[in-house]
Write a protein that holds these residues in place. Structure first.
Motif, PDB file in Angstrom:
ATOM      1  N   ALA A 277      26.143  24.448  36.944  1.00  0.00           N
ATOM      2  CA  ALA A 277      26.692  25.109  38.212  1.00  0.00           C
ATOM      3  C   ALA A 277      28.043  25.585  38.016  1.00  0.00           C
ATOM      4  O   ALA A 277      28.526  26.724  38.564  1.00  0.00           O
ATOM      5  N   ASP A 278      29.102  24.744  37.619  1.00  0.00           N
ATOM      6  CA  ASP A 278      30.477  25.224  37.600  1.00  0.00           C
ATOM      7  C   ASP A 278      30.706  26.218  36.603  1.00  0.00           C
ATOM      8  O   ASP A 278      31.507  27.133  36.755  1.00  0.00           O
ATOM      9  N   ILE A 279      29.991  26.187  35.274  1.00  0.00           N
ATOM     10  CA  ILE A 279      29.773  27.076  34.472  1.00  0.00           C
ATOM     11  C   ILE A 279      29.668  28.517  34.819  1.00  0.00           C
ATOM     12  O   ILE A 279      30.275  29.484  34.591  1.00  0.00           O
ATOM     13  N   LEU A 280      28.496  28.547  35.659  1.00  0.00           N
ATOM     14  CA  LEU A 280      28.073  29.730  36.070  1.00  0.00           C
ATOM     15  C   LEU A 280      29.033  30.412  37.127  1.00  0.00           C
ATOM     16  O   LEU A 280      29.336  31.543  37.167  1.00  0.00           O
ATOM     17  N   GLU A 281      29.637  29.550  37.986  1.00  0.00           N
ATOM     18  CA  GLU A 281      30.622  29.853  38.863  1.00  0.00           C
ATOM     19  C   GLU A 281      31.887  30.630  38.366  1.00  0.00           C
ATOM     20  O   GLU A 281      32.269  31.364  38.878  1.00  0.00           O
ATOM     21  N   LYS A 282      32.139  29.743  37.290  1.00  0.00           N
ATOM     22  CA  LYS A 282      33.407  30.386  36.601  1.00  0.00           C
ATOM     23  C   LYS A 282      33.002  31.818  35.855  1.00  0.00           C
ATOM     24  O   LYS A 282      34.056  32.520  35.862  1.00  0.00           O
ATOM     25  N   ALA A 283      31.828  31.746  35.337  1.00  0.00           N
ATOM     26  CA  ALA A 283      31.658  33.190  34.773  1.00  0.00           C
ATOM     27  C   ALA A 283      31.486  34.330  35.647  1.00  0.00           C
ATOM     28  O   ALA A 283      31.959  35.191  35.279  1.00  0.00           O
ATOM     29  N   THR A 284      30.973  34.049  36.976  1.00  0.00           N
ATOM     30  CA  THR A 284      30.762  35.133  37.824  1.00  0.00           C
ATOM     31  C   THR A 284      32.320  35.463  38.293  1.00  0.00           C
ATOM     32  O   THR A 284      32.526  36.661  38.602  1.00  0.00           O
ATOM     33  N   GLU A 285      33.078  34.635  38.495  1.00  0.00           N
ATOM     34  CA  GLU A 285      34.609  34.893  39.011  1.00  0.00           C
ATOM     35  C   GLU A 285      35.355  35.498  37.844  1.00  0.00           C
ATOM     36  O   GLU A 285      36.320  36.264  38.075  1.00  0.00           O
ATOM     37  N   SER A 286      35.146  35.387  36.659  1.00  0.00           N
ATOM     38  CA  SER A 286      35.985  35.755  35.421  1.00  0.00           C
ATOM     39  C   SER A 286      35.762  37.248  35.414  1.00  0.00           C
ATOM     40  O   SER A 286      36.365  38.050  34.628  1.00  0.00           O
ATOM     41  N   VAL A 287      34.481  37.846  35.714  1.00  0.00           N
ATOM     42  CA  VAL A 287      34.244  39.359  35.584  1.00  0.00           C
ATOM     43  C   VAL A 287      35.047  40.165  36.393  1.00  0.00           C
ATOM     44  O   VAL A 287      34.992  39.688  37.701  1.00  0.00           O
ATOM     45  N   PRO A 288      35.728  41.100  36.046  1.00  0.00           N
ATOM     46  CA  PRO A 288      36.593  41.884  36.951  1.00  0.00           C
ATOM     47  C   PRO A 288      35.462  42.485  37.913  1.00  0.00           C
ATOM     48  O   PRO A 288      34.528  43.396  37.380  1.00  0.00           O
ATOM     49  N   LYS A 289      35.772  42.754  39.285  1.00  0.00           N
ATOM     50  CA  LYS A 289      34.937  43.382  39.906  1.00  0.00           C
ATOM     51  C   LYS A 289      34.914  44.811  39.871  1.00  0.00           C
ATOM     52  O   LYS A 289      34.131  45.801  40.117  1.00  0.00           O
ATOM     53  N   THR A 290      36.009  45.455  39.518  1.00  0.00           N
ATOM     54  CA  THR A 290      36.188  46.806  39.231  1.00  0.00           C
ATOM     55  C   THR A 290      35.460  47.281  37.945  1.00  0.00           C
ATOM     56  O   THR A 290      35.135  48.645  38.013  1.00  0.00           O
ATOM     57  N   GLU A 291      35.177  46.364  37.103  1.00  0.00           N
ATOM     58  CA  GLU A 291      34.369  46.728  35.801  1.00  0.00           C
ATOM     59  C   GLU A 291      32.918  46.889  36.325  1.00  0.00           C
ATOM     60  O   GLU A 291      32.063  47.519  35.449  1.00  0.00           O
ATOM     61  N   VAL A 292      32.558  46.218  37.408  1.00  0.00           N
ATOM     62  CA  VAL A 292      31.095  46.281  37.662  1.00  0.00           C
ATOM     63  C   VAL A 292      30.565  47.465  38.171  1.00  0.00           C
ATOM     64  O   VAL A 292      30.858  47.507  39.714  1.00  0.00           O
ATOM     65  N   SER A 293      30.303  48.336  37.725  1.00  0.00           N
ATOM     66  CA  SER A 293      29.767  49.654  38.288  1.00  0.00           C
ATOM     67  C   SER A 293      28.770  50.156  37.304  1.00  0.00           C
ATOM     68  O   SER A 293      28.340  49.859  36.316  1.00  0.00           O
ATOM     69  N   ALA A 294      28.166  51.282  37.922  1.00  0.00           N
ATOM     70  CA  ALA A 294      27.080  51.940  37.145  1.00  0.00           C
ATOM     71  C   ALA A 294      27.840  52.742  36.072  1.00  0.00           C
ATOM     72  O   ALA A 294      26.921  52.901  35.082  1.00  0.00           O
ATOM     73  N   ALA A 295      28.865  52.759  35.767  1.00  0.00           N
ATOM     74  CA  ALA A 295      29.518  53.363  34.656  1.00  0.00           C
ATOM     75  C   ALA A 295      29.287  52.339  33.506  1.00  0.00           C
ATOM     76  O   ALA A 295      29.509  52.588  32.255  1.00  0.00           O
ATOM     77  N   ASN A 296      29.196  51.011  33.889  1.00  0.00           N
ATOM     78  CA  ASN A 296      29.191  49.922  32.713  1.00  0.00           C
ATOM     79  C   ASN A 296      27.819  49.335  33.053  1.00  0.00           C
ATOM     80  O   ASN A 296      27.812  47.931  33.454  1.00  0.00           O
ATOM     81  N   PRO A 297      26.690  49.856  32.688  1.00  0.00           N
ATOM     82  CA  PRO A 297      25.591  49.335  33.128  1.00  0.00           C
ATOM     83  C   PRO A 297      25.281  47.896  32.600  1.00  0.00           C
ATOM     84  O   PRO A 297      24.507  46.933  33.254  1.00  0.00           O
ATOM     85  N   HIS A 298      25.588  47.642  31.303  1.00  0.00           N
ATOM     86  CA  HIS A 298      25.421  46.525  30.657  1.00  0.00           C
ATOM     87  C   HIS A 298      26.136  45.330  31.277  1.00  0.00           C
ATOM     88  O   HIS A 298      25.544  44.488  31.580  1.00  0.00           O
ATOM     89  N   LEU A 299      27.334  45.565  31.641  1.00  0.00           N
ATOM     90  CA  LEU A 299      28.276  44.450  32.316  1.00  0.00           C
ATOM     91  C   LEU A 299      27.452  44.337  33.774  1.00  0.00           C
ATOM     92  O   LEU A 299      27.550  42.844  34.127  1.00  0.00           O
ATOM     93  N   LYS A 300      27.237  45.486  34.191  1.00  0.00           N
ATOM     94  CA  LYS A 300      26.696  45.089  35.504  1.00  0.00           C
ATOM     95  C   LYS A 300      25.281  44.358  35.710  1.00  0.00           C
ATOM     96  O   LYS A 300      25.364  43.422  36.627  1.00  0.00           O
ATOM     97  N   ASN A 301      24.546  44.432  34.701  1.00  0.00           N
ATOM     98  CA  ASN A 301      23.027  43.903  34.677  1.00  0.00           C
ATOM     99  C   ASN A 301      23.384  42.153  34.351  1.00  0.00           C
ATOM    100  O   ASN A 301      22.895  41.560  34.908  1.00  0.00           O
ATOM    101  N   LEU A 302      24.327  42.143  33.366  1.00  0.00           N
ATOM    102  CA  LEU A 302      24.829  40.901  33.088  1.00  0.00           C
ATOM    103  C   LEU A 302      25.578  39.944  34.435  1.00  0.00           C
ATOM    104  O   LEU A 302      24.808  38.882  34.621  1.00  0.00           O
ATOM    105  N   TYR A 303      26.276  40.682  35.035  1.00  0.00           N
ATOM    106  CA  TYR A 303      26.989  40.138  36.304  1.00  0.00           C
ATOM    107  C   TYR A 303      25.848  39.866  37.251  1.00  0.00           C
ATOM    108  O   TYR A 303      25.877  38.768  37.927  1.00  0.00           O
ATOM    109  N   ASP A 304      25.004  40.722  37.635  1.00  0.00           N
ATOM    110  CA  ASP A 304      23.860  40.433  38.505  1.00  0.00           C
ATOM    111  C   ASP A 304      23.110  39.611  37.894  1.00  0.00           C
ATOM    112  O   ASP A 304      22.613  38.613  39.053  1.00  0.00           O
ATOM    113  N   GLY A 305      22.750  39.173  36.865  1.00  0.00           N
ATOM    114  CA  GLY A 305      21.819  38.135  36.576  1.00  0.00           C
ATOM    115  C   GLY A 305      22.603  36.915  36.579  1.00  0.00           C
ATOM    116  O   GLY A 305      21.770  35.778  37.015  1.00  0.00           O
ATOM    117  N   LEU A 306      24.088  36.905  36.422  1.00  0.00           N
ATOM    118  CA  LEU A 306      24.641  35.567  36.589  1.00  0.00           C
ATOM    119  C   LEU A 306      24.885  35.233  38.190  1.00  0.00           C
ATOM    120  O   LEU A 306      24.622  34.112  38.349  1.00  0.00           O
TER     121      LEU A 306
END
Length: 217
Positions: A115-144
């Motif tokens: 659970a700690d690793i999952l939390e750190k993984a979601t916190e490490s993703v820049p929120k500005t990069e999570v957008s429709a312009a970057n669908p692969h990162l967005k899908n990965l982030y949503d899955g995490l």
């Protein structure tokens, strides 16, 4: 005829006046009086003292007292044994209940690292990069995020709750102070920073939260 009547009267008078009959009458009266007095000998017998109890009666009394003492001792031991048995039953039942509740404690501790690793993984993703312009990162982030939410639901289902005491009073039973530092605008003794969240399993602290505590300047 008249002569015969006179002789009869004289004979009866002589019999009544006889000295032997007069002397016998008081004796008869005394004898009758003694016979009529009831219980003369009985009163003397009743007045006699009762004999002291014999050796057999004394032995019986002593044996009775010993048996009463033994009965009292056995009854006391029986009551103590019942109390000890009940206490043992309650302790055993509590151990069984605790085993049911906290039997997964070791497994939960291992899952906390995940659970700690999952939390750190979601916190490490820049929120500005999570957008429709970057669908692969967005899908990965949503899955995490979905995985993290689901694992917290599973934790809660089994009585494992997260401790995030930011801004709360420091509790040594639930928190572990990593450092103390003065912080402007915050009351001393409160938690300023949570470096690692803690967890409780059925009300028992499984892992204390690592925190920074405010101290007076």
């Amino acid at each position: 005829m008249a002569n015969w009547c006179v002789r009869a009267i004289r004979q009866s008078s002589s019999i009544i006046a006889s000295p032997s009959l007069v002397r016998a009458t008081p004796r008869l009266l005394c004898t009758a009086a003694q016979q009529k007095r009831p219980g003369t000998g009985t009163e003397e017998e009743n007045g006699a003292q009762k004999p002291e109890p014999g050796a057999a009666e004394k032995a019986f009394t002593e044996e009775k007292m010993q048996l009463e003492e033994q009965l009292k001792d056995v009854t006391d031991k029986y009551k103590r044994a019942l109390a000890d048995t009940e206490n043992l039953r309650q302790r055993s039942q509590k151990m069984i209940d605790d085993a049911k509740l906290y039997g997964i404690q070791g497994f939960c501790k291992d899952l906390l690292e995940v659970a700690d690793i999952l939390e750190k993984a979601t916190e490490s993703v820049p929120k500005t990069e999570v957008s429709a312009a970057n669908p692969h990162l967005k899908n990965l982030y949503d899955g995490l995020v979905m995985t993290e939410v689901q694992i917290q639901k599973v934790f809660k289902k089994h009585g494992l709750l997260k401790l995030n005491p930011d801004g709360q009073k420091f509790d040594p039973y639930e928190h572990e102070a990593v450092f103390h530092a003065p912080v402007e605008g915050k009351e001393p003794g409160t938690i300023a920073v949570v470096t690692k969240v803690g967890y409780k399993l059925h009300g028992r602290t499984l892992r204390p939260a690592l925190v920074g505590v405010v101290k007076a300047p």
